[in-house]
Design an enzyme around this catalytic site. Structure first.
Site, short mmCIF file in Angstrom:
data_model
loop_
_atom_site.label_atom_id
_atom_site.label_comp_id
_atom_site.label_asym_id
_atom_site.label_seq_id
_atom_site.Cartn_x
_atom_site.Cartn_y
_atom_site.Cartn_z
N GLU A 1 68.14 20.44 72.09
CA GLU A 1 68.22 21.64 71.25
C GLU A 1 66.88 22.37 71.14
OE1 GLU A 1 69.14 22.88 66.59
OE2 GLU A 1 69.59 20.86 67.28
N GLU B 1 72.94 22.94 54.71
CA GLU B 1 73.16 24.12 55.54
C GLU B 1 74.52 24.76 55.26
OE1 GLU B 1 70.39 23.02 59.38
OE2 GLU B 1 72.50 22.41 59.45
N ASP C 1 63.57 18.31 62.20
CA ASP C 1 64.79 18.59 62.98
C ASP C 1 64.52 18.48 64.47
OD1 ASP C 1 67.38 19.28 63.56
OD2 ASP C 1 67.18 21.39 63.05
#
Length: 841
Positions: free
Chosen positions: A409, A302, A381
């Protein structure tokens, strides 16, 4: 009339006692009916350390304060054995205990590092730890028993399942927290470590009570400036604050620091100047923090720098740091979250899920023995459901740890109740069948399965300055469960939840029953109304990771694809026709996932692309399952606030109102999720809902059909996040407006639900009137009351509702909503629902 949203009842302030700051360590006075009539405590506490930084000393302080608070009895505290003769609560390490035996304690010989012996017998209590923090863990266990009214004799040895039981904080030096939903950082402010670290000590206390022994205090997307001399001293103060609780501090590193901070021309891990730079920085850190836990490294992921920049291997990068910390006894946690976020969605063989094994399998055996590869529980994820990462079975000669996420998240960001421990258990208990032998994930990360020395757990927590730590009281059950599962992953999530509830809210049977019921139902409900059959959480992956936006999953380089089209859905990850991901598992598991017939329905769309009409093992088609599951999940969420309201006189008003507010919000937002996902797949597939629900809302009045004054129609994006694909907003340059409608429903008592959008960047005000009579006033100020990531747009993140309950309506009554704009929030409205009592919109 009752307001069912909590806005009016939201507390302006909470009491110092019940604001959540103590978490499950409230040590609330135990009701007399829960105390045995023959209760006899020892006469004193003997904690064999006078060093105030020692966890043994802390254990003595904790025992004295806890017993005073729970039982209103003050026991004197001593630190030398000759200071008191009589029955005691003795706290010591096995080494310091020596010959001062009070009964047979041969069982102490079986203690592992951080393990403890707890013996409660005949008025004496012995708490022995293999380490000082082990003794502290035993003291917390003893207090937990007392706080839950458990006074029976005990004789047990408790050892941690794995040596590494860490938490990760994604805190930035400016005080913000990536994926944090509970206020600013307790560790950083204005690019420095603050002087007041009281909250850090309180956090360490909570962590120690559940067996956590290490913490990474800064974001994995690290700032090199953390390594300045001033900040190293600040880190030392953090370590000083946490040391009395046995929590060792570690930090995340930015791989390019020698260049960006040190001024070197390179950050090549094999360059001697780089090696010397890191060695020097590491030595400085350990000089200030002799017991520093070690480093966490995110590299080549990332946009983060790493060794691949110089054609070095990830093992080269990890070993650079491992050599630097090795003389000090430190550990390097090296994240396996390495993937290309620019892969081509047109390539049907491309698969982000393959990347971890592709990057790491060939490096097995090349990492030094103080490196631990930290692996996310699933291949993508932190989704609402994923299969266990196959990497756990592919690097048997490498230490591994599992990375779990306490901060929600992708799971409602603490604005939705989701008790995550049952999800974690599906992974920890998964049998990878490496070499045809039992290979539970929990045994792999503990080091048992492949005879590795190190391993364990890393939990991404992201507490903030909110007094509830995670933004809401009920979310703390996840932190508690994480610590207890890291200690003993065989424990049942419901039993952990019940223990947490008794410690946090008391042992009233109704309280225990309600919290257990709604919490255990929360993950299945959230999975149902967000994304099921293994399709992942169908959230907006390009923006906030919060509200619904299934279209965002596909046609980009991030690789969280669903491959949904007009005919079907799901990723073909088979070896025979797909990306080959299933073949990364050992043979028995790979064979199971290779075929549709043997793949469990809950993971069907993870491994296979099928037509919407494909019939599941339940007998339903995929598309009908989608419709039914989303309606069922939202319906379950409606029961949460109703069940919680039964506790009104059982829980203090501050915490009762705080939780009720959030559960009512969740009930409304689950309907946004339900409608958005169902409408999206109906539009895409063209297949109607067999039950006739999708797109048909007999109790709704769309805002665009109302008589509008100073309002205009507007689109939303994605379109399905508005009912009938349209909303209304005030016409620019008009600060106020009205939406009016005549109610053509039979006379009776109804609930009035008003769906609108609450953006960040303004706080519009609304009022509702029936025949000119005032019903309710509210503001678009959820950003002040909830912690999730807010949106600047009309979308599934900002869509919400308020409900006015028990309104007596006569046919022909006139309902009017007025809106007053503020900032960029133009008092947007979506629809009104006039709901007969007991009816879910």
């Amino acid at each position: 009339m009752r307001v069912s949203w909590g806005l009016l009842a939201f507390p302006a302030a909470v009491s110092a006692i019940e604001n959540g700051i103590n978490g499950w360590l409230r040590y609330a006075p135990l009701p007399s009916d829960q105390r045995p009539s023959n209760l006899r405590l020892p006469g004193a506490i003997m904690a064999l350390s006078s060093n105030k930084s020692s966890p043994i000393y802390t254990a003595g302080q904790e025992l004295q304060a806890g017993i005073k608070s729970i039982l209103n009895q003050t026991l004197p505290l001593y630190h030398e054995p000759d200071e008191y003769i009589g029955s005691t609560i003795l706290v010591a390490t096995t080494g310091d205990f020596n010959g001062r035996q009070k009964g047979d304690v041969k069982a102490a010989a079986t203690l592992a590092d951080d393990g403890y012996l707890l013996r409660i017998r005949a008025g004496n209590v012995v708490i022995l730890g293999q380490t000082e923090r082990g003794a502290l863990y035993g003291a917390f266990d003893y207090l937990s028993r007392i706080a839950q009214g458990r006074f029976s004799d005990a004789d047990l040895v408790s050892n941690p399942d794995a040596p590494i039981r860490w938490v990760n904080q994604w805190d930035n030096m400016d005080g913000s927290i990536e994926r944090g939903f509970a206020g600013p950082s307790i560790f950083f402010s204005n690019n420095a470590i603050p002087k007041n670290l009281n909250r850090v000590s309180q956090y360490a206390r909570l962590l120690a009570s559940i067996g956590i022994n290490g913490i990474i205090v800064n974001n994995v997307n690290a700032n090199a400036n953390l390594l300045t001399d001033a900040n190293i001293d600040g880190l030392g103060r953090i370590a000083d604050a946490m040391r009395p609780y046995g929590v060792q501090v570690g930090i995340s590193l930015n791989f390019a620091s020698p260049q960006t901070l040190g001024g070197l021309a390179t950050f090549d891990p094999l360059d001697q100047s780089v090696i010397s730079w890191w060695t020097d920085k590491t030595n400085r850190l350990y000089k200030r923090i002799p017991d520093m836990a070690g480093y966490l490294v995110k590299a080549n992921s990332e946009g983060q720098p790493g060794p691949l920049t110089y054609n070095r291997t990830l093992a080269d990068g990890a070993n650079l740091f491992a050599k630097a910390v090795q003389p000090h006894g430190g550990i390097v946690m090296f994240r396996a979250f390495v993937y290309d976020n620019h892969i081509n969605p047109a390539d049907l063989k491309a698969d982000r899920a393959n990347h971890a094994v592709e990057f790491f399998k060939g490096l097995d055996g090349q990492f030094l023995d103080n490196v631990v590869v930290q692996i996310k529980y699933g291949p993508i994820d932190f989704q609402v459901r994923e299969p266990a990462s196959p990497l756990f079975a592919n690097i048997p000669q490498t230490n591994t740890a599992i990375e779990l996420q306490i901060t929600q998240e992708y799971l409602g960001q603490q604005s939705h109740l989701v008790y995550v421990a049952p999800l974690w258990k599906t992974v920890l208990d998964f049998d990878l069948r490496a070499d045809g032998e039992p290979s539970l994930v929990r045994d792999v990360v503990a080091g048992r399965r492949f005879s590795n020395k190190r391993g364990g757990y890393a939990g991404v927590v992201n507490v903030g300055t909110n007094t509830t730590w995670l933004g809401t009281h009920l979310a703390m059950s996840n932190l508690y469960a994480y610590g207890r599962l890291a200690w003993d992953p065989t424990q049942a999530p419901q039993a952990l939840l019940e223990n947490w509830t008794r410690l946090t809210f008391g042992s009233d049977p109704l309280v225990l029953g309600v919290i257990t019921e709604i919490s255990m139902a929360s993950w299945p409900a959230y999975e149902n109304y967000t994304g099921n059959l293994g399709i992942q959480t169908l959230t907006d992956i390009l923006y906030t990771h919060y509200g619904p936006n299934p279209a965002s999953q596909d046609n980009n380089g991030w690789g969280q694809w669903t491959r949904a089209d007009h005919d079907g859905i799901g990723m073909d990850r088979t070896v025979s026709t797909g990306t080959g991901f299933s073949g990364q598992y050992p043979a028995e598991v790979a064979e199971k996932f290779e075929t549709i017939e043997t793949t469990p329905d809950e993971l069907l769309l993870w491994f296979h692309h099928v037509n919407y009409t494909h019939v599941l093992k339940s007998g339903k088609s995929v598309i009908q399952h989608f419709y039914d599951a989303h309606y069922a999940g939202a319906e379950t969420a409606q029961t949460f606030p109703i069940a919680w309201e039964s506790l009104r006189k059982k829980i203090d008003i501050e915490r009762f109102n705080d939780v009720l507010f959030r559960l009512r919000y969740q009930a409304g937002h689950s309907i946004v999720w339900r409608d958005s996902i169902c409408q999206f797949y109906y539009n895409l597939s063209g297949i109607p809902d067999g039950a006739g629900r999708v797109g048909k809302h007999e109790y709704r009045i769309e805002a665009e059909t109302m008589t509008l004054k100073n309002y205009k129609l507007t689109g939303v994006n994605p379109v399905e996040t508005a009912s009938n694909l349209t909303a209304v907003v005030l016409v620019p340059n008009n600060t106020s407006g009205e939406a009016t409608t005549k109610l053509n429903f039979d006379s009776g008592k109804y609930d009035i639900a008003i769906n609108y959008f609450d953006l960040i960047g303004g706080k519009a005000r609304y009022k509702a009137f029936l025949n000119g009579k005032f019903l309710l006033e509210w503001a678009g100020d959820l950003e002040d009351k909830l912690g999730h990531t807010f949106s600047t747009k009309l979308d599934g993140h900002s869509a919400t509702r308020v409900t006015i309950r028990d309104v007596q309506i006569q046919k022909g009554d006139v309902l009017k909503i007025t809106g007053v704009a503020d900032g960029n929030e133009l008092a947007p409205l979506d629809y009104i629902a006039i709901l007969p009592q007991g009816v879910v919109d």
